[in-house]
Design an enzyme around this catalytic site. Structure first.
Site, PDB file in Angstrom:
ATOM      1  CB  THR A  96      93.308  30.222  85.164  1.00 16.74           C
ATOM      2  OG1 THR A  96      93.538  29.263  84.126  1.00 16.74           O
ATOM      3  CG2 THR A  96      94.637  30.890  85.508  1.00 16.74           C
ATOM      4  CG  PHE A 170     103.721  25.114  84.699  1.00 14.50           C
ATOM      5  CD1 PHE A 170     105.076  25.347  84.535  1.00 14.50           C
ATOM      6  CD2 PHE A 170     102.931  24.919  83.568  1.00 14.50           C
ATOM      7  CE1 PHE A 170     105.651  25.377  83.264  1.00 14.50           C
ATOM      8  CE2 PHE A 170     103.494  24.946  82.298  1.00 14.50           C
ATOM      9  CZ  PHE A 170     104.861  25.169  82.150  1.00 14.50           C
ATOM     10  CE  LYS A 171      96.278  28.476  81.990  1.00 15.45           C
ATOM     11  NZ  LYS A 171      94.874  28.131  82.179  1.00 15.45           N
ATOM     12  CG  LEU A 172      98.863  31.597  88.240  1.00 15.37           C
ATOM     13  CD1 LEU A 172      98.961  32.041  89.691  1.00 15.37           C
ATOM     14  CD2 LEU A 172      97.757  32.360  87.517  1.00 15.37           C
TER      15      LEU A 172
END
Length: 289
Positions: A96, A170-172
């Site tokens: 990430t 999207f991960k954030l």
């Protein structure tokens, strides 16, 4: 069998590397601490002396490291993986990292003839070890198809959001919403405690009611019991992700007050216990004035 270089054997990376061994891949591993690799070596993994060493003759290099700085180091320093990777090799970033870092890495590695895939993950360490992660992918469709054999062993779901960078976006978002939920849950639990509610009933209601998201279910009982053993995600990591998310949000929206408030809460959590479980947020908000 294909050869994979796996770099970063933390809580998530260790299980992911093990999945490649389970699938019969030839696996070279590197981590700052060799001790974390000993059981993988016993299972057949090849210990590498550097990311560059791990990447020799690899068909794919997969990284799972803490942040932008660690990612840059394992890819681009003089003994980084990119120093020895052949043109056409897959560079799969599961870490990430920030959105800008993803774009910068893609540009740099693509300029060297490598195929960069933005592939952060969601799931707990148990899911990593079982090959049941959800992958959040940003990649050219043809590159994703080529990478599929290297993604299948570690995942049960692949979500392709679009071009490189979109998986990280999207991960954030995902981890920022998690930060908001955990910070607000800590305040709610503290309010219930101070109001003298039956906390066992509160735990049951939180875990089964309308607000029972996976984060609420996971953390409500632990906060109430003050049981933070077996931390799978630390305050420092959640702070880092929230910081990257807010940095991105501020380039896209005129104001993100809720996101900034969550980041401020994690500033305190990071200072209180950076390597402790993120659920220890309750210890901060329940302090007497």
């Amino acid at each position: 069998m294909p050869r994979v270089a796996f770099i970063g054997l933390g809580r998530m990376g260790h299980g992911m590397a093990g999945r490649y061994l389970d699938a019969g891949f030839t696996v070279a591993v590197w981590n700052r601490s060799k001790a974390k690799a000993e059981d993988l070596i016993a299972r057949g993994a090849i210990w590498a002396t550097s990311p560059e060493d791990a990447a020799i003759d690899a068909d794919a290099v997969v990284t799972m490291v803490a942040d932008d700085a660690a990612s840059r180091d394992v890819w681009l320093t003089k003994d980084g993986a990119a120093a020895t990777m052949k043109a056409g090799t897959l560079a799969i970033e599961c870490s990430t990292v920030s959105y800008q870092h993803t774009l910068d890495m893609a540009r740099e590695l693509q300029s060297r003839g490598l195929i960069y895939i933005d592939c952060p993950v969601t799931g707990l360490p148990e899911a990593a070890a079982a090959g049941k992660l959800t992958l959040l992918v940003g990649a050219d469709p043809a590159d994703l198809e080529r990478a599929q054999p290297f993604l299948t062993p570690i995942s049960s779901t692949i979500r392709h959001f679009g071009a490189v960078g979109t998986g990280t976006v999207f991960k954030l978002i995902n981890n920022l919403i998690g930060a908001v939920q955990i910070a607000s849950l800590a305040e709610g639990v503290a309010i219930a405690e101070q109001a003298g509610l039956d906390m066992q009933l509160v735990a049951e209601a939180l875990g089964t009611g309308a607000i029972a998201s996976p984060q609420v279910i996971r953390h409500s009982r632990r906060m109430i019991d003050r049981n933070f053993s077996g931390a799978s995600f630390t305050a420092a990591l959640r702070h880092k992700d929230a910081e990257y998310a807010v940095r991105l949000a501020e380039t896209l929206l005129p104001g993100v007050p809720v996101s900034r408030a969550a980041l401020a809460a994690y500033d305190k959590a990071k200072a209180h216990a950076p390597d402790g479980d993120e659920g220890q947020m309750i210890e901060i908000v329940s302090r007497p004035k």
